[in-house]
Scaffold this active site. Structure first.
Site, PDB file in Angstrom:
ATOM      1  N   LYS A   1       1.001  -1.171   0.006  1.00 30.64           N
ATOM      2  CA  LYS A   1      -0.027   0.007  -0.119  1.00 30.64           C
ATOM      3  C   LYS A   1       0.970   1.201   0.076  1.00 30.64           C
ATOM      4  O   LYS A   1       2.183   1.151   0.696  1.00 30.64           O
ATOM      5  CB  LYS A   1      -0.920  -0.075   1.232  1.00 30.64           C
ATOM      6  CG  LYS A   1      -2.297   0.693   1.048  1.00 30.64           C
ATOM      7  CD  LYS A   1      -3.135  -0.046   0.277  1.00 30.64           C
ATOM      8  CE  LYS A   1      -4.452   0.857   0.219  1.00 30.64           C
ATOM      9  NZ  LYS A   1      -5.644  -0.090  -0.596  1.00 30.64           N
TER      10      LYS A   1
ATOM     11  N   ASP B   1      -6.905   4.334  -5.212  1.00 29.95           N
ATOM     12  CA  ASP B   1      -7.447   4.043  -4.023  1.00 29.95           C
ATOM     13  C   ASP B   1      -8.253   5.337  -3.560  1.00 29.95           C
ATOM     14  O   ASP B   1      -8.498   6.211  -4.482  1.00 29.95           O
ATOM     15  CB  ASP B   1      -6.390   3.601  -2.840  1.00 29.95           C
ATOM     16  CG  ASP B   1      -7.230   3.052  -1.392  1.00 29.95           C
ATOM     17  OD1 ASP B   1      -7.396   4.043  -0.558  1.00 29.95           O
ATOM     18  OD2 ASP B   1      -7.780   1.852  -1.592  1.00 29.95           O
TER      19      ASP B   1
END
Lengths: 446, 996
Positions: A126, A166
């Protein structure tokens, strides 16, 4: 939690004292997985938990850029490369002022297991920045993305680390990031997923989660020698997930009875057929109207103002709207009305009370992390197409998606079967973990 | 000499600052008797003024002796002193000297009754004491001429500086002749001025035109003449001179000719009239290209008049194909001239253009700038005669358009199609129309460049003034009924059945026959839109289709609409609002605006490409936005979507590329408009419907796409790419993003609005709000066959003060702990401290859904009524936008349902993240009435030292005085403390002291 698990948690907290979100993520994983660790000594000797909670690499970097007024701005960039045991790091980039190391580690940690569950060769990672795109011009966003990628590019690659979008990183940002990477690395590769269709993106991205949900549901029903054919199906929500779930249910011969939005639920006892579904898709996707307009078009249907669908009699329930939309009472009503299969298209739509009721009643319950993994899976399929320099047709992507959902289901069953009952929650948790853990053991102490 | 000023009719207002108001005549009673043979001198002057439509004739006071004159001068002000040659007590020179000592600078004029007196007086004149000598020839015109001459002498420098007026130079040393000539010259000037009367659009306009007439300057010698010429050569339009004039102290028999040569060396074309008693001078005059008149001619004065008409362009323009040729056409004024220009034969045009006749004629009509711009042009400058014709017409049209801009014309059937704004009646035009007129004036003073490069205008507007409203109400005996009536429907019915006056009906009949296309019939009340009382949305606006083929039907629609606007003066909402502002209903009067609607017709719909509201002060600046940079709300279609609080786009005019609402595709999908408003041309009009909105309907976006109006403002969401593309050829949901305009600058909307807001704010002296609509013309498509491409035009519909309340009681440093605080907001409006509110009405969270908003509005209304009866104000708390017309976005209360509220808190639960109210009519009124307004982010519930919050738990735990289905009403013994810091936009509400 056992003493040893608690001790382990305390050591994680001590080592990462400021990262409260990460503590929470580890805590949740430990609760379900520690028994497996304890039951498998190889995981203890290999110090799997110690290794799995530690990112393989954390990259933190300065992102300077110049705004439209000519002022220099400085943000912070991150990339957490959590685990690459199963494949290149895979996970989104988030641009939001709340981004910090703790949040990203928490998200990266979860991503490892989510990706593992897809059965595709994807690791977990991430990244992101505390940059807020919300009040910026297009050019400011572009300048930021270019500065961000000018550092990140040396750490990522199609076989190394493949970020995606995202919160705060949509099509626009991905375009800017990819353009910069291409220039700096001097190569056109599948280094990001979520790309535009014309430059490497995959088909059926919008449909994937909905289709995947129904494939998974079909698999669940098959364990009881049943199928969706002839079943009364409740769907909540009316976005992409709900729409494409409904499309697939119809393909499998099911009868869709409901859709909903924030204003209420429509109930059509005649069933929402292909034409009606097409009308709903036009209403929601093009006209962006309210679901209650359905009853003006189809007067035979009814509208439950301010209500969710769960009071309607059904066989299968597919919550596709939002978090915590099914509570304990709703679950009881569903079960009392004969519902025997719940599969989650949304993230955590059933609250803990509802989940307990499903488990107590012994119905088929597919948690979101397994049932809605279709979206994540298509990301992997994009990577595959990019490496082959091929673009599959819709049918080809759909077929592969179905295979993936089949595999996910099989893995969940393998690890969640308890006599005649399949606990898909445990199955999903365990399946995701074991695959990563075993791969880590295979690859030595690295 | 002086700086030239751009010619605009408005500057004529400053001309002729010196006027002769009081004349003192000093003469023996017998001389006065002679002068007054035709009536009292004052009357004679009065009639002379009247005959040439001059206003303000001076008063003439007679005294019989010099002593009395001096005495009078000590007591009163006189602007001109006329002295006759024979006075009992002193000579004219002596009197003149005394007058100069007493009143230096006042003109003293010697008036001789006959030639003998004249010659005798002339030789003895002391030029230091006597400013002029004139001969009374029995015609009172000389009085007018003397008065005007001295006014001109005083005003010439000022009028040239401020109005670029023209000058006629008269060089004549003989009082006999110049007395006659003055009379004739001024008569011609006054006649010409009078003919300009029709050019004026209203009384003031007409008066101002008359002040722009040429001035006459007089020299008695060559030397004086030469000096005057050099001083005023840029403005001299004619020279009238005697051939024999004194030069260097001696009579020069050819002095006039020499003067002409001097003049010709500067201006070969200047019209010159030479007069002489010697016939031989005729050929000499012709040699210098001057017109000649014989002094002894019986038609001298007539010849002089002819000279003015032919050489100076006075009078009608007569189209001929050659000199002395047959008259082809004639134009009395510029409007007629423009019409004739379009049709006269080419040889006419060639003839007049090659002799500068057009330029000269325009000059005589005070169109100085246009005349000067035409003068240097040659026929050879144009491709062909037709090009010349089009050039002249276009310039005339543009000049007239610019000069009429900023002026409110009196309604005239003759000029109706020319006038941008006109009025019917003599009363007030009301607040809204005043704002419109101000906008029109502002536009007239600013070029397109100054407005960011955008073409900006005001729609064609007619205002029925307030006296017509009074007339209507009184004639139909509606006043008492209207004050008492509480039923809006009954009000409408009664007003609709009443009759308009015949005069108004007749004017509206004309309008119905001549104004096609949909119309907006708007209220413009006396109190509306004043500084502290914006009253936005209180009265009515109707949009009427106006498309029936039958003019009688159109007339009926217009008349009904006017009556309904009149009725809205007395609607419940309006009365309630007026009472709450401390005004009386009796004080309110209604003017009505009839305005051509902006937009185009598409099948049975009519609407502009987009409309909106621009505010110079942003009450909710987000991110890098600053309050003083303003904010704009805009929507496709009629701007009603904006003022009703619908899904409009908001952007900062200083940062149009940054759209927080559009930060992500999902936000755009959620927040961009899904339909638009248009006038339904098939609807019936003006039935009894108190919402007065039946003619405006909502249409889905796909209709706009079919109409082609989505193109400039639309984008597409690509689900595959999860991105928004500004290309309507792609499949996917259509979004109204305005990207083409705000990001890609298809038109300079943002800079234009920014400049307009600045200009309006400077003009009104306070923050402002401007309502606008835009017709994109042929943007994005080819022009219709046979016409040129229509350019985008931004129309301004209204301007009003935007009430910000930062005055008032200074906010002291109130300090409360988190536990003592009920609500804390970093986005609040209002300024001051309120410590009298003891009641709270709030929406129960456990009972609330968006579907119940309408019911909640009704319940609030009921509780408000009780609070009003009890004389108590209260704090109102609830989710979403208060006052929105869209009940899914908030509580749709009308003003009358919350009239006793003191402060409002917008506190929405998580997931109900509605953009805060701003720029709506409701909100506008909230601000102007100093209602505190606090906004919290969705889900802000937990008391927090740092962040905004609302302590719901505490509120829910208090005992309720009343409960309804959705509301709780709490009453406290001790008051809440509401603290609002308008400078920082922060607000805080503290719990009652005894109830932590």
């Amino acid at each position: 939690m056992s003493n040893s698990a608690n001790e382990f948690l305390q050591s994680v907290i001590a080592k990462n004292s400021a990262e409260k979100e990460f503590h929470q993520a580890v805590h949740e994983v430990l609760e379900s997985l520690w028994p497996i660790v304890e039951a498998n000594p190889r995981y203890r000797t290999g110090k799997i938990m110690d290794r799995i909670v530690e990112p393989e690499r954390v990259i933190m970097f300065r992102v300077p850029w110049v705004d439209d007024q000519g002022e220099v701005q400085v943000n912070r960039g991150f990339r957490i490369e959590m685990n690459s045991a199963l494949g290149p790091y895979k996970g989104g980039l988030r641009f939001h002022p709340s981004v910090n190391l703790g949040i990203l580690k928490f998200l990266a940690f979860e991503q490892v297991f989510k990706n593992s569950l897809t059965t595709l060769p994807m690791g977990g990672g991430k990244g992101g920045s505390d940059f807020d795109p919300k009040n910026k011009s297009d050019l400011e966003v572009m300048r930021f993305c270019q500065s961000f990628m000018s550092e990140l590019f040396r750490h990522i690659g199609p076989d190394t680390d493949v970020p995606a979008g995202d919160i705060g990183v949509g099509g626009r940002e991905l375009g800017f990031l990819f353009g910069t990477y291409k220039k700096l690395a001097n190569e056109f590769t599948g280094v990001l997923t979520g790309k535009g269709r014309s430059w490497g993106g995959s088909l059926i991205r919008p449909e994937a989660t909905g289709y995947g949900l129904v494939y998974f549901t079909q698999e669940m029903l098959a364990t009881r020698s049943d199928s969706l054919s002839g079943k009364r199906v409740l769907i909540s929500g009316s976005g992409n997930v709900a729409q494409y779930a409904a499309e697939k249910v119809l393909e499998f011969g099911g009868k869709v009875l409901t859709f909903s939005d924030s204003n209420g639920t429509i109930v059509d006892e005649e069933g929402i057929d292909k034409d009606k579904l097409a009308w709903i898709m036009d209403l929601k996707n093009n006209r962006r109207g309210r679901i209650k307009e359905y009853v003006e078009k189809y007067p035979g249907a009814s509208f439950l103002e301010g209500s969710r669908p769960w009071s309607v009699k059904c066989d299968v329930a597919l919550p596709c709207a939002t978090e915590n939309e099914v509570n304990g009472e709703d679950a009881k009503t569903l079960i009392d009305n004969g519902c025997f299969c719940v599969a989650e298209g949304a993230n955590m739509p059933s609250d803990p009370d509802a989940i307990n009721r499903y488990l107590e009643a012994g119905i088929l319950y597919g948690p979101g992390k397994a049932a809605n993994a279709g979206g994540v899976a298509v990301s992997g399929l994009e990577m595959t197409q990019n490496s082959m320099r091929l673009s599959w047709t819709r049918a080809e992507v759909d077929e592969r998606l179905q295979m993936i959902m089949h595999e996910i289901h099989r893995t969940c069953v393998k690890h969640g079967k308890d006599g005649d009952f399949i606990n898909y929650i445990d199955g999903a948790n365990v399946a995701g973990f074991i695959k990563v853990a075993d791969a880590m053991l295979d690859q030595g102490v690295v | 000499m002086q700086v030239r000023q751009q010619l605009q009719i408005r500057r004529f207002h400053d001309l002729m600052p010196f006027r002769v108001r009081e004349v003192l005549l000093v003469s023996s009673p017998f001389d006065a008797f002679i002068l007054e043979e035709d009536g009292q001198l004052s009357e004679q002057v009065f009639f002379e003024y009247r005959d040439v439509s001059l206003s303000g004739p001076p008063r003439v006071t007679h005294v019989p002796t010099g002593e009395l004159a001096l005495q009078r001068l000590q007591e009163h002000r006189y602007d001109l002193i006329l002295v006759m040659t024979s006075l009992a007590d002193m000579g004219a020179n002596a009197l003149g000297r005394e007058i100069k000592k007493l009143r230096p600078g006042r003109p003293v004029v010697l008036l001789a009754l006959d030639r003998k007196e004249l010659d005798s007086a002339r030789s003895a004149i002391d030029p230091e004491s006597i400013d002029g000598v004139f001969l009374w020839s029995g015609d009172s015109k000389i009085l007018l001429a003397i008065i005007k001459y001295f006014e001109d002498r005083e005003n010439v420098d000022h009028d040239i500086l401020h109005g670029n007026v023209r000058v006629i130079l008269l060089v004549e040393d003989s009082p006999t002749y110049y007395s006659s000539l003055f009379g004739t010259l001024y008569k011609e000037l006054m006649r010409q001025s009078h003919s300009l009367y029709s050019e004026g659009v209203n009384e003031l306009h007409r008066r101002m035109y008359m002040r722009s007439r040429p001035k006459i300057l007089h020299a008695k010698t060559y030397n004086e003449g030469q000096a005057l010429f050099h001083r005023y050569q840029d403005n001299i339009i004619a020279l009238v001179s005697d051939v024999e004039i004194p030069r260097d102290g001696k009579l020069d028999k050819a002095g006039g000719l020499e003067l002409v040569r001097v003049v010709r060396s500067f201006d070969p074309q200047l019209p010159v009239l030479l007069e002489s008693a010697e016939e031989a001078n005729k050929s000499k005059a012709e040699a210098v290209n001057a017109t000649f008149v014989h002094k002894g001619s019986g038609s001298l004065l007539a010849d002089v008049s002819n000279f003015f008409r032919q050489e100076l362009g006075f009078g009608d323009f007569i189209f001929r194909t050659e000199a002395e040729g047959e008259e082809v056409a004639r134009a009395h004024d510029v409007r007629e001239f423009e019409r004739q220009l379009a049709v006269v034969p080419e040889e006419c045009l060639v003839y007049h253009a090659s002799h500068n006749h057009i330029s000269i004629w325009l000059m005589a009509r005070s169109e100085f700038d246009l005349a000067e711009s035409l003068r240097p042009r040659r026929i050879s400058d144009f491709e062909n005669v037709e090009a010349l014709r089009q050039y002249l017409i276009a310039n005339l049209r543009e000049t007239r358009r610019r000069s009429y801009r900023g002026v409110i014309a009196d309604f005239s059937r003759k000029t109706f199609d020319r006038d941008a704004i006109c009025r019917i009646g003599q009363g007030s035009i009301g607040g809204k129309a005043r704002g419109l007129a101000f906008l029109n004036l502002t536009l007239s003073k600013n070029s397109e460049d100054a407005l960011g490069g955008m073409n900006v205008s005001v729609p064609r507007t007619t205002v029925i003034t307030t006296d017509k409203f009074d007339e209507f109400v009184d004639r139909n005996h509606l006043r008492d009924f209207a004050y008492e009536c509480d039923d809006d429907r009954e009000l409408c019915a009664r007003f609709l059945s009443a009759r308009l006056s015949d005069e108004l009906h007749s004017d509206l009949t004309f309008i119905a026959h001549h104004l096609d296309g949909p119309l907006a019939i708007r209220s413009s009340s006396l109190l509306e839109d004043s500084m502290h009382q914006p009253m936005a949305g209180i009265y009515s606006t109707l949009m009427i289709p106006n498309r029936s083929r039958d003019p009688e039907e159109r007339l009926r629609e217009i008349c009904s609409a006017v009556k309904l606007v009149y009725a809205s003066t007395y609607f419940r909402n309006a009365k309630s609002y007026l009472n709450s502002t401390g005004n009386r209903v009796e004080e309110e009067k209604m003017a009505v605006i009839i305005q051509r609607l902006v937009g185009q017709k598409y099948d049975n719909r009519f609407y502009p490409h987009f409309g909106g509201v621009a505010q110079s002060h942003n009450f909710y600046p987000i991110g890098n936005q600053r309050a003083e940079e303003g904010i704009v709300h805009v929507a496709l279609g009629l701007g009603r979507l904006v003022v009703d609080g619908g899904l409009a786009l908001r952007f900062s005019p200083r940062r149009p590329g940054i759209l927080p609402q559009h930060a992500t595709p999902k936000l755009i999908l959620d927040s961009s408009q899904r339909d638009f408003y248009a006038v339904d041309l098939d609807s019936t009009c003006c039935e009894i419907d108190v919402t007065l909105s039946t003619n405006v309907k909502s249409f889905p976006l796909r209709v706009a796409e079919l109409d082609g109006t989505l193109l400039p403002v639309g984008s597409v969401f690509s689900a595959d790419d999860q991105t928004v593309r500004d290309d309507l050829s792609l499949p996917g949901p259509r979004l109204v993003t305005f990207n083409n305009i705000l990001k890609h600058n298809a038109i300079p909307l943002a800079p234009a609005l920014l400049n307009l807001l600045e200009l309006a704010e400077q003009g009104l002296g306070c923050p402002v709000e401007i309502e606008f609509a835009c017709d994109m013309g042929d943007w994005g498509r080819p022009a219709a066959r046979g016409r040129s491409r229509a350019k985008p035009i931004l129309y301004l519909l209204q301007v009003r003060p935007s009430a910000t309340r930062t005055a008032g009681k200074e906010v002291q440093k109130y300090s409360f702990t988190t536990a003592e605080t009920l609500c804390k907001s970093s986005r609040s409006l209002g300024h001051g401290v309120e410590e009298s509110v003891r009641d709270v009405i709030y929406v129960r969270r456990d009972r609330w859904t968006a579907a119940s908003n309408k019911k909640i509005a009704a319940e609030v209304g009921e509780l408000n009524k009780k609070m009003t009866e009890a004389g108590r104000s209260y704090l109102l708390v609830g989710p979403g936008r208060w006052g929105t017309a869209d009940s899914w976005l908030g509580i749709p209360v009308q003003w009358s349902q919350i009239s006793n509220v003191r402060a409002i808190v917008e506190a929405s639960p998580s997931g109900y993240d509605v953009e805060p109210s701003q720029g709506t009519h409701f909100f506008q009124n909230i601000v102007s009435l100093r209602i505190g307004y606090l906004t919290l982010p969705a889900g802000a519930e937990v008391p927090d030292d740092e962040a905004d919050f609302f302590d719901w738990e505490w509120l829910d735990s208090q005992l309720a005085a009343t409960e309804t289905d959705h509301l709780r009403h709490l009453h406290f013994e001790q008051p809440l403390t509401i603290v609002l810091d308008g400078r920082e936009g922060r607000g805080l509400i503290a719990k009652p002291k005894s109830q932590p």
